[in-house]
Write a protein that holds these residues in place. Sequence first.
Motif, mmCIF file in Angstrom:
data_model
loop_
_atom_site.group_PDB
_atom_site.id
_atom_site.type_symbol
_atom_site.label_atom_id
_atom_site.label_comp_id
_atom_site.label_asym_id
_atom_site.label_seq_id
_atom_site.Cartn_x
_atom_site.Cartn_y
_atom_site.Cartn_z
ATOM 1 N N PRO A 102 0.786 -1.231 0.000
ATOM 2 C CA PRO A 102 0.000 0.000 0.000
ATOM 3 C C PRO A 102 0.820 1.284 0.000
ATOM 4 C CG PRO A 102 -0.153 -1.130 2.131
ATOM 5 C CD PRO A 102 0.506 -2.068 1.188
ATOM 6 N N GLU A 103 2.044 1.233 0.528
ATOM 7 C CA GLU A 103 2.867 2.443 0.590
ATOM 8 C C GLU A 103 3.649 2.700 -0.691
ATOM 9 O OE1 GLU A 103 2.482 4.380 3.139
ATOM 10 O OE2 GLU A 103 1.167 2.902 4.073
ATOM 11 N N ASN A 104 3.666 1.723 -1.589
ATOM 12 C CA ASN A 104 4.486 1.836 -2.795
ATOM 13 C C ASN A 104 3.632 1.889 -4.059
ATOM 14 O OD1 ASN A 104 6.775 1.576 -1.150
ATOM 15 N ND2 ASN A 104 6.723 -0.649 -1.311
ATOM 16 N N LYS A 105 4.193 2.452 -5.111
ATOM 17 C CA LYS A 105 3.536 2.445 -6.413
ATOM 18 C C LYS A 105 3.780 1.093 -7.070
ATOM 19 C CE LYS A 105 3.316 4.780 -10.884
ATOM 20 N NZ LYS A 105 3.864 5.853 -11.752
ATOM 21 N N THR A 106 2.717 0.415 -7.440
ATOM 22 C CA THR A 106 2.836 -0.917 -8.048
ATOM 23 C C THR A 106 2.326 -0.944 -9.482
ATOM 24 O OG1 THR A 106 0.703 -1.465 -7.040
ATOM 25 C CG2 THR A 106 2.686 -2.169 -5.855
ATOM 26 N N THR A 107 1.883 0.192 -9.980
ATOM 27 C CA THR A 107 1.294 0.243 -11.316
ATOM 28 C C THR A 107 2.372 0.187 -12.390
ATOM 29 O OG1 THR A 107 -0.439 1.657 -10.401
ATOM 30 C CG2 THR A 107 -0.303 1.512 -12.790
ATOM 31 N N ILE A 108 2.158 -0.681 -13.382
ATOM 32 C CA ILE A 108 3.074 -0.786 -14.534
ATOM 33 C C ILE A 108 2.596 0.134 -15.645
ATOM 34 C CG2 ILE A 108 4.034 -2.366 -16.255
ATOM 35 C CD1 ILE A 108 3.427 -4.645 -14.246
ATOM 36 N N LEU A 109 1.298 0.050 -15.955
ATOM 37 C CA LEU A 109 0.692 0.912 -16.976
ATOM 38 C C LEU A 109 -0.494 1.646 -16.357
ATOM 39 C CD1 LEU A 109 0.582 -1.633 -19.960
ATOM 40 C CD2 LEU A 109 2.230 0.237 -19.653
ATOM 41 N N SER A 110 -0.667 2.896 -16.719
ATOM 42 C CA SER A 110 -1.764 3.685 -16.165
ATOM 43 C C SER A 110 -2.218 4.719 -17.187
ATOM 44 C CB SER A 110 -1.318 4.387 -14.880
ATOM 45 O OG SER A 110 -2.394 5.040 -14.266
ATOM 46 N N PRO A 111 -3.538 4.855 -17.401
ATOM 47 C CA PRO A 111 -4.024 5.851 -18.367
ATOM 48 C C PRO A 111 -3.735 7.270 -17.876
ATOM 49 C CG PRO A 111 -5.732 4.261 -17.781
ATOM 50 C CD PRO A 111 -4.626 4.093 -16.795
ATOM 51 N N SER A 112 -3.402 8.117 -18.790
ATOM 52 C CA SER A 112 -3.171 9.519 -18.425
ATOM 53 C C SER A 112 -4.496 10.266 -18.440
ATOM 54 C CB SER A 112 -2.192 10.169 -19.410
ATOM 55 O OG SER A 112 -2.698 10.108 -20.731
ATOM 56 N N ASP A 113 -4.699 11.093 -17.420
ATOM 57 C CA ASP A 113 -5.873 11.970 -17.342
ATOM 58 C C ASP A 113 -7.210 11.210 -17.324
ATOM 59 O OD1 ASP A 113 -4.117 14.134 -17.443
ATOM 60 O OD2 ASP A 113 -4.160 14.151 -19.643
ATOM 61 N N LEU A 114 -7.222 9.988 -16.833
ATOM 62 C CA LEU A 114 -8.475 9.230 -16.789
ATOM 63 C C LEU A 114 -9.477 9.895 -15.851
ATOM 64 C CD1 LEU A 114 -9.924 6.586 -17.730
ATOM 65 C CD2 LEU A 114 -9.102 5.543 -15.617
ATOM 66 N N CYS A 115 -8.983 10.476 -14.782
ATOM 67 C CA CYS A 115 -9.873 11.086 -13.788
ATOM 68 C C CYS A 115 -9.695 12.591 -13.721
ATOM 69 C CB CYS A 115 -9.641 10.451 -12.426
ATOM 70 S SG CYS A 115 -10.120 8.714 -12.370
ATOM 71 N N THR A 116 -9.288 13.189 -14.821
ATOM 72 C CA THR A 116 -9.139 14.638 -14.900
ATOM 73 C C THR A 116 -9.942 15.143 -16.104
ATOM 74 O OG1 THR A 116 -6.910 14.451 -14.032
ATOM 75 C CG2 THR A 116 -7.506 16.554 -15.026
ATOM 76 N N PRO A 117 -11.074 15.831 -15.874
ATOM 77 C CA PRO A 117 -11.678 16.135 -14.570
ATOM 78 C C PRO A 117 -12.298 14.873 -13.964
ATOM 79 C CG PRO A 117 -13.129 16.828 -16.332
ATOM 80 C CD PRO A 117 -11.878 16.371 -17.001
ATOM 81 N N PRO A 118 -12.625 14.908 -12.666
ATOM 82 C CA PRO A 118 -13.191 13.729 -12.013
ATOM 83 C C PRO A 118 -14.515 13.312 -12.659
ATOM 84 C CG PRO A 118 -12.501 15.350 -10.392
ATOM 85 C CD PRO A 118 -12.423 16.018 -11.734
ATOM 86 N N PRO A 119 -14.633 12.066 -13.097
ATOM 87 C CA PRO A 119 -15.888 11.636 -13.740
ATOM 88 C C PRO A 119 -16.998 11.398 -12.720
ATOM 89 C CG PRO A 119 -14.348 9.803 -13.619
ATOM 90 C CD PRO A 119 -13.604 11.015 -13.105
ATOM 91 N N PHE A 120 -18.218 11.466 -13.203
ATOM 92 C CA PHE A 120 -19.367 11.089 -12.383
ATOM 93 C C PHE A 120 -19.347 9.576 -12.148
ATOM 94 C CE2 PHE A 120 -23.789 9.561 -12.148
ATOM 95 C CZ PHE A 120 -24.275 10.312 -11.087
ATOM 96 N N LEU A 121 -18.979 8.824 -13.196
ATOM 97 C CA LEU A 121 -18.928 7.365 -13.128
ATOM 98 C C LEU A 121 -17.650 6.865 -13.787
ATOM 99 C CD1 LEU A 121 -20.198 4.504 -12.698
ATOM 100 C CD2 LEU A 121 -21.307 4.800 -14.936
ATOM 101 N N LEU A 122 -16.896 6.070 -13.031
ATOM 102 C CA LEU A 122 -15.716 5.394 -13.565
ATOM 103 C C LEU A 122 -16.018 3.897 -13.605
ATOM 104 C CD1 LEU A 122 -12.724 5.154 -14.435
ATOM 105 C CD2 LEU A 122 -12.141 5.042 -11.989
ATOM 106 N N VAL A 123 -15.945 3.311 -14.798
ATOM 107 C CA VAL A 123 -16.164 1.878 -14.967
ATOM 108 C C VAL A 123 -14.808 1.219 -15.199
ATOM 109 C CG1 VAL A 123 -17.347 0.068 -16.271
ATOM 110 C CG2 VAL A 123 -18.413 2.324 -16.017
ATOM 111 N N VAL A 124 -14.445 0.288 -14.322
ATOM 112 C CA VAL A 124 -13.196 -0.460 -14.487
ATOM 113 C C VAL A 124 -13.554 -1.896 -14.831
ATOM 114 C CG1 VAL A 124 -11.053 -1.234 -13.425
ATOM 115 C CG2 VAL A 124 -11.963 1.037 -12.885
ATOM 116 N N VAL A 125 -13.128 -2.315 -16.017
ATOM 117 C CA VAL A 125 -13.418 -3.654 -16.528
ATOM 118 C C VAL A 125 -12.238 -4.565 -16.225
ATOM 119 C CG1 VAL A 125 -14.044 -5.004 -18.571
ATOM 120 C CG2 VAL A 125 -14.759 -2.599 -18.386
ATOM 121 N N CYS A 126 -12.455 -5.565 -15.389
ATOM 122 C CA CYS A 126 -11.391 -6.537 -15.094
ATOM 123 C C CYS A 126 -11.282 -7.506 -16.266
ATOM 124 C CB CYS A 126 -11.699 -7.288 -13.802
ATOM 125 S SG CYS A 126 -11.586 -6.241 -12.337
ATOM 126 N N SER A 127 -10.083 -7.582 -16.838
ATOM 127 C CA SER A 127 -9.879 -8.371 -18.050
ATOM 128 C C SER A 127 -8.606 -9.189 -17.930
ATOM 129 C CB SER A 127 -9.786 -7.434 -19.260
ATOM 130 O OG SER A 127 -9.577 -8.153 -20.461
#
Length: 404
Positions: A102-127
Amino acid sequence: MSYARKMDRVHLLPMELPSASSINASGNKGKCSFLRRLAFGFIILAALGLLYVPAYHSVQSPLLGETSTPGILGGTHVVASIAQLHGWGYNTSRDVCTYIHPENKTTILSPSDLCTPPPFLLVVVCSAVANQKARSAVRNTWANKYNLDNSYNFTVRVAFLLGQSDNETLNNSVAEESEKFNDIIQERFLDTYNNLTLKSVMLLKWVSTNCEPTKYLMKTDDDMFINIPKLLEFLNARPQSNGTLIGCLICNAKPILDPRNKWYTPKYMYAEKAYPNYLSGTAYVMSLDVASKLYQEALKTPILHLEDVYITGVCAKRAKLRPVNHPGFSYVPRKADPCLLKSVITAHKVSPTNMYTTWSKVTDSNITCSMSNHSSEEKRVTLVRGRGNIGYYIVKKKPGSMCA
């Protein structure tokens, strides 16, 4: 007297023979000694046999073992020669922090600006890493970018969450896919079925870290059709967002104890007779305050490999959150009826090919529907949820009990 004659006299002297009683005693002693040696030999053979049988079975079935395990989720239980769960043996650490960091960054790939501006609804599809066709079908249907950007009165964002494969070719393909579509979150864990709980906790970690101002989070799978307009209609009608945890509620579910079953749950993983009420992992929606509470609770809760039971059942119960049923959510396949599909929020087990067909039917403006279609579908889903054996759990309904 000559030497020869002396010898003759010696040979003629009577010899002292042992008595009959001493002969019997000696014979019995030898017999007893033989029996003792024989018995000792049998003991050695039996001991070798006892050592051989577990060794043989450990080779034939590496999921067998024997131990006493304290601190089991749901209580303390003695494990004796029961089948262990692949990847989560009784000696494997189930401390979430060991894997989530929890204290460390573990993300390898991450979308840029996915939550900028903050969305009303964020859908994360586990694939799954290899499910490129499924992700492509989702992008071209209910999650197509044009509709997300132009068709709704609320900001909606969709991303795919993956772990890592032990196949570097697949990992490289995912990196290329991310470069092209900018919609993939990839975390550092092996993406397997029994690691789905790690995937869901990674989802809560990523959202809590990167998308905190977002109002609602939906977790779903890549074989699900999501009716975004119907979901937005429901969420917008809620008097407040805080405390939301909705989906298809499952009640009185009992763990599967058959090691041959795909959804086997050994006692050392969960010792209670029934799971807490929980939401089907096919799709559920929560507000961001709930996501944060579930994440913090997961960091203190031993892992259970069934992610929906763990996240929306065990962790929700510990966080004093109540999962709520909504008839628009279902884990059963829907009929390919456009009126039914227009009136519900989710449809399960939709193949990439059928995803396009379903989308075409739902978006066909020439089809008119009546309310009777919706009510018949709700009744059908309720009946299916009342059956005795569904998926990886067994439901035992109590007389007069309600699952809502």
